[in-house]
Design a protein around this motif. Structure first.
Motif, PDB file in Angstrom:
ATOM      1  N   ARG A  90       0.834  -1.200   0.000  1.00  0.00           N
ATOM      2  CA  ARG A  90       0.000   0.000   0.000  1.00  0.00           C
ATOM      3  C   ARG A  90       0.873   1.256   0.000  1.00  0.00           C
ATOM      4  N   LEU A  91       1.962   1.239   0.831  1.00  0.00           N
ATOM      5  CA  LEU A  91       2.868   2.383   0.879  1.00  0.00           C
ATOM      6  C   LEU A  91       3.577   2.575  -0.461  1.00  0.00           C
ATOM      7  N   LEU A  92       3.994   1.480  -1.079  1.00  0.00           N
ATOM      8  CA  LEU A  92       4.631   1.578  -2.396  1.00  0.00           C
ATOM      9  C   LEU A  92       3.656   2.155  -3.424  1.00  0.00           C
ATOM     10  N   GLN A  93       2.406   1.729  -3.369  1.00  0.00           N
ATOM     11  CA  GLN A  93       1.389   2.242  -4.289  1.00  0.00           C
ATOM     12  C   GLN A  93       1.197   3.742  -4.079  1.00  0.00           C
ATOM     13  N   GLN A  94       1.168   4.175  -2.806  1.00  0.00           N
ATOM     14  CA  GLN A  94       1.028   5.607  -2.517  1.00  0.00           C
ATOM     15  C   GLN A  94       2.218   6.386  -3.074  1.00  0.00           C
ATOM     16  N   GLN A  95       3.427   5.826  -2.861  1.00  0.00           N
ATOM     17  CA  GLN A  95       4.626   6.507  -3.368  1.00  0.00           C
ATOM     18  C   GLN A  95       4.582   6.600  -4.895  1.00  0.00           C
ATOM     19  N   GLU A  96       4.147   5.525  -5.546  1.00  0.00           N
ATOM     20  CA  GLU A  96       4.063   5.534  -7.016  1.00  0.00           C
ATOM     21  C   GLU A  96       3.038   6.568  -7.482  1.00  0.00           C
ATOM     22  N   GLU A  97       1.884   6.617  -6.797  1.00  0.00           N
ATOM     23  CA  GLU A  97       0.863   7.592  -7.165  1.00  0.00           C
ATOM     24  C   GLU A  97       1.391   9.017  -6.963  1.00  0.00           C
ATOM     25  N   GLU A  98       2.130   9.238  -5.872  1.00  0.00           N
ATOM     26  CA  GLU A  98       2.708  10.566  -5.606  1.00  0.00           C
ATOM     27  C   GLU A  98       3.724  10.920  -6.687  1.00  0.00           C
ATOM     28  N   ARG A  99       4.551   9.945  -7.075  1.00  0.00           N
ATOM     29  CA  ARG A  99       5.553  10.194  -8.129  1.00  0.00           C
ATOM     30  C   ARG A  99       4.863  10.568  -9.451  1.00  0.00           C
ATOM     31  N   ARG A 101       1.851  11.829  -9.802  1.00  0.00           N
ATOM     32  CA  ARG A 101       1.210  13.132  -9.632  1.00  0.00           C
ATOM     33  C   ARG A 101       2.242  14.252  -9.833  1.00  0.00           C
TER      34      ARG A 101
END
Length: 110
Positions: A90-99, A101
């Motif tokens: 989940r944290l990796l997915q958030q980081q990918e989404e932030e990247r 964005r």
């Protein structure tokens, strides 16, 4: 005289008969005691065997309970690890989404 000797002989025969009967009775008594002793030892051995079987069953049950407890602990550990892996994903997915964005914002700004 002959009567006295005959009476003496009869008395000796009676004493010998009583001695033989007494010895036979004593021999029978000793054999009965030995039989009862052996019988008591056999009963004690049977009781000891039963007690050992019960103890073995108790130990088998304890071993099964310990195994079940260990398996439950392993299952709990596996679930904890899976939960940690899901959180990491989940944290990796958030980081990918932030990247993504940030890349989109930079692309729009350019």
């Amino acid at each position: 005289v002959e009567e006295a000797e005959a009476a003496k002989l009869q008395r000796q025969e009676e004493e010998e008969r009583l001695r033989v009967e007494t010895e036979a009775a004593e021999d029978t008594r000793l054999k009965e005691e030995e039989f009862l002793r052996i019988e008591a030892e056999a009963e004690a051995a049977d009781a000891a065997k039963l007690q050992l079987q019960q103890e073995e069953e108790h130990l088998r049950i304890e071993a099964e309970e310990a195994k079940a407890t260990r398996l439950m602990q392993e299952e709990e550990e596996l679930l904890r690890i899976e939960a940690e892996a899901a959180e990491a994903a989940r944290l990796l997915q958030q980081q990918e989404e932030e990247r993504v964005r940030i890349e989109v914002e930079e692309a729009e700004a350019a």
